[in-house]
Design a protein around this motif. Structure first.
Motif, short mmCIF file in Angstrom:
data_model
loop_
_atom_site.label_atom_id
_atom_site.label_comp_id
_atom_site.label_asym_id
_atom_site.label_seq_id
_atom_site.Cartn_x
_atom_site.Cartn_y
_atom_site.Cartn_z
N LEU A 175 0.81 -1.21 0.00
CA LEU A 175 0.00 0.00 0.00
C LEU A 175 0.85 1.27 0.00
O LEU A 175 0.49 2.26 -0.64
N ARG A 213 -0.64 2.56 -3.42
CA ARG A 213 -1.97 3.02 -3.05
C ARG A 213 -2.51 4.02 -4.08
O ARG A 213 -1.81 4.87 -4.58
N GLY A 214 -3.80 3.90 -4.38
CA GLY A 214 -4.47 4.89 -5.22
C GLY A 214 -4.25 4.76 -6.71
O GLY A 214 -4.72 5.62 -7.46
N THR A 268 -6.55 1.26 -1.18
CA THR A 268 -6.33 2.43 -0.34
C THR A 268 -6.33 2.00 1.12
O THR A 268 -6.46 0.82 1.44
N TRP A 269 -6.17 2.97 2.01
CA TRP A 269 -6.07 2.67 3.43
C TRP A 269 -7.38 2.11 3.98
O TRP A 269 -8.46 2.58 3.62
N ARG A 286 -3.47 10.21 6.12
CA ARG A 286 -4.07 9.02 5.52
C ARG A 286 -5.55 9.21 5.25
O ARG A 286 -6.09 8.68 4.26
N GLU A 301 -5.76 11.02 2.08
CA GLU A 301 -5.46 10.12 0.96
C GLU A 301 -6.63 9.18 0.68
O GLU A 301 -6.95 8.90 -0.48
N LEU A 302 -7.29 8.70 1.73
CA LEU A 302 -8.47 7.86 1.53
C LEU A 302 -9.55 8.64 0.78
O LEU A 302 -10.14 8.12 -0.18
N ASP A 304 -8.63 8.98 -2.86
CA ASP A 304 -8.83 7.74 -3.61
C ASP A 304 -10.31 7.47 -3.86
O ASP A 304 -10.69 6.98 -4.92
#
Length: 230
Positions: free
Chosen positions: A171, A175-176, A190-191, A207, A210-211, A214
């Protein structure tokens, strides 16, 4: 024995019918979601059913075209029988709202369908499913996949991501990023919201952003599939 009888009475598909990087053991039952839920409730392929309250199978539209796969249910999910209703689920709902999505648009499930825990006094503390338990449960995710035939998939956390993309997936590096699983389905990882909740404060905020980012990518991909413009 009840599980075997029900699986044999349903049409089956080979394990190669789903684009998972990690292998599915046995032939996959093909049935509607309601029948699959009943079949999974009788599953005895690993020991997790003994202590769990019930199977947490999944919920959402059968024809929405999008599946979101988490890791495994927690305490509140185990008691209610529904995915993502505990603290991680509430954070997911927040992130979905910020991304312009509603959970009713998505089919939500987990890679493992039973709550695994260890007791500490009266509390039931989450314990990660081991490789055998993950393998035993993968047939139910595969059965959901065949019924839903998703165009888009989101893996929340490493367990779900490695099921789709393989054991080498990380991840922190990937990720993404959208990846083609086959000619039909794209997926990203993703997370997991529970990992965000466990992170120290500065990392938690990063995070979470970032979630949300995504999930906004998911929302854009859903609009593209529906022929809508930004």
């Amino acid at each position: 024995m009840a599980l075997r009888a029900k699986v044999r009475s349903a049409p089956r598909a080979p394990a190669s019918a789903v684009p998972f990087a990690k292998p599915v053991e046995g032939e996959i039952p093909r049935a509607g979601l309601r029948q699959l839920r009943a079949m999974a409730a009788d599953c005895r392929a690993c020991p997790l059913w003994r202590d769990a309250t019930q199977t947490v199978f999944g919920e959402g539209p059968a024809r929405g075209g999008v599946i979101v796969v988490g890791e495994q249910p927690g305490d509140e999910e185990d008691r209610s029988g529904r995915p993502f209703v505990g603290p991680a689920g509430r954070l997911l709902d927040q992130a979905l709202s910020e991304a312009g999505l509603d959970r009713s648009e998505l089919y939500l499930t987990n890679a493992v369908k039973h709550f695994k825990f260890e007791r500490r006094g009266k509390r039931r503390m989450h314990d990660r499913a081991n490789a055998h338990e993950q393998q035993a449960c993968r047939i139910w995710l595969a059965a959901q996949w065949l019924r839903l035939r998703p165009r888009l998939a989101v893996a929340l956390g490493a367990m779900a991501a490695q099921t789709l993309f393989g054991a080498s997936f990380r991840l922190t590096r990937e990720r993404g990023r959208w990846k083609d699983l086959d000619a039909r389905t794209r997926a990203l990882a993703t997370w997991h919201p529970s990992a965000i909740l466990r992170a120290p404060a500065p990392t938690r905020q990063l995070r979470l952003r970032e979630l949300v980012r995504d999930l906004r990518a998911l929302a854009a991909a859903m609009r593209e599939l529906r022929g809508e413009s930004d």
